[in-house]
Design an enzyme around this catalytic site. Structure first.
Site, PDB file in Angstrom:
ATOM      1  N   ALA A 105      -0.935 -54.206  58.280  1.00  0.00           N
ATOM      2  CA  ALA A 105      -0.187 -55.235  57.549  1.00  0.00           C
ATOM      3  C   ALA A 105      -1.057 -55.962  56.537  1.00  0.00           C
ATOM      4  CB  ALA A 105       0.414 -56.230  58.536  1.00  0.00           C
ATOM      5  N   GLU A 106      -2.311 -56.162  56.886  1.00  0.00           N
ATOM      6  CA  GLU A 106      -3.192 -56.949  56.031  1.00  0.00           C
ATOM      7  C   GLU A 106      -3.697 -56.172  54.818  1.00  0.00           C
ATOM      8  OE1 GLU A 106      -4.024 -60.058  56.049  1.00  0.00           O
ATOM      9  OE2 GLU A 106      -3.234 -60.745  57.968  1.00  0.00           O
ATOM     10  N   SER A 107      -4.141 -54.942  55.039  1.00  0.00           N
ATOM     11  CA  SER A 107      -4.829 -54.215  53.961  1.00  0.00           C
ATOM     12  C   SER A 107      -4.354 -52.785  53.761  1.00  0.00           C
ATOM     13  CB  SER A 107      -6.332 -54.187  54.247  1.00  0.00           C
ATOM     14  OG  SER A 107      -6.597 -53.384  55.396  1.00  0.00           O
TER      15      SER A 107
END
Length: 207
Positions: A105-107
């Site tokens: 989700a982040e990167s």
């Protein structure tokens, strides 16, 4: 001091012993000063040998998380990244799938990712957060995963294992979660939590 330097030091010591015993006052080792120059040369060579073995010892120590050649291909080798995630999961007692979903989700598993607000690396650590968890290079996969997983562990402990609140705090900060006593009314944060909970196959959840 490495082996070559130790060998050099041993040879220099042998030369010095020869000079001091008088064997070096003739022929090749005749320095014309009763051996004083030989002693000076020995001292100089000794200092050089020791110095070359301790160069930089007064500076910063080599970090255990320094980049290595095998990490350069981490983005091209999901298996390697999986191994790193599993290692951090065991170290901090955090579910490896949770870590993986946060990274996704982040990167999107991009260790070089940088957000518009300055979040860095696989788990998108802000500079202040990275520093507080001892991360010197947030683009290094090991350091980033270590810092991000450590943060997840602390948040899980703070929210007594409540994953949705932990995720909300990871995204929006603990202050916002505590202020609203639940997931903040931020669309981005709500979507973030929903996305990861779905990835964890927990579609029916409550904070």
């Amino acid at each position: 001091m490495n082996i070559a330097q130790m060998l050099l030091l041993f040879q220099v010591q042998q030369m010095n012993a020869s000079w001091q015993s008088g064997q070096g006052n003739e022929g090749l080792y005749d320095l014309g000063d009763g051996g004083n120059s030989g002693s000076q040369l020995f001292a100089a060579l000794l200092q050089a040998a020791i110095g070359s073995g301790t160069a930089g010892s007064g500076g910063s120590q080599v970090n255990d998380y320094q980049d290595s050649s095998d990490l350069k291909s981490v983005n091209k080798s999901p298996g390697s990244l999986d191994n790193l995630i599993n290692s951090m999961a065991q170290k901090y007692g955090v579910d490896s799938n949770l870590i993986k979903q946060v990274v996704k989700a982040e990167s999107g598993f991009d260790s070089n990712a940088t957000s518009p607000v300055g979040a860095m690396g696989l788990m998108q650590l802000m500079p202040g957060t990275a520093a507080s968890y001892g991360v010197q290079n947030a683009y290094d996969p090991i350091q980033n995963l270590d810092g991000g997983t450590h943060l997840l562990k602390n948040l899980l402990d703070h929210y007594q294992g409540n994953i949705p609140l932990t995720l909300a705090a990871y995204n929006a900060g603990s202050g916002a979660v505590d202020k609203y006593q639940g997931i903040p009314p931020y669309k981005e944060t709500q979507n973030y939590v929903q996305k990861i909970m779905t990835g964890l196959n927990q579609r029916d959840w409550e904070a």
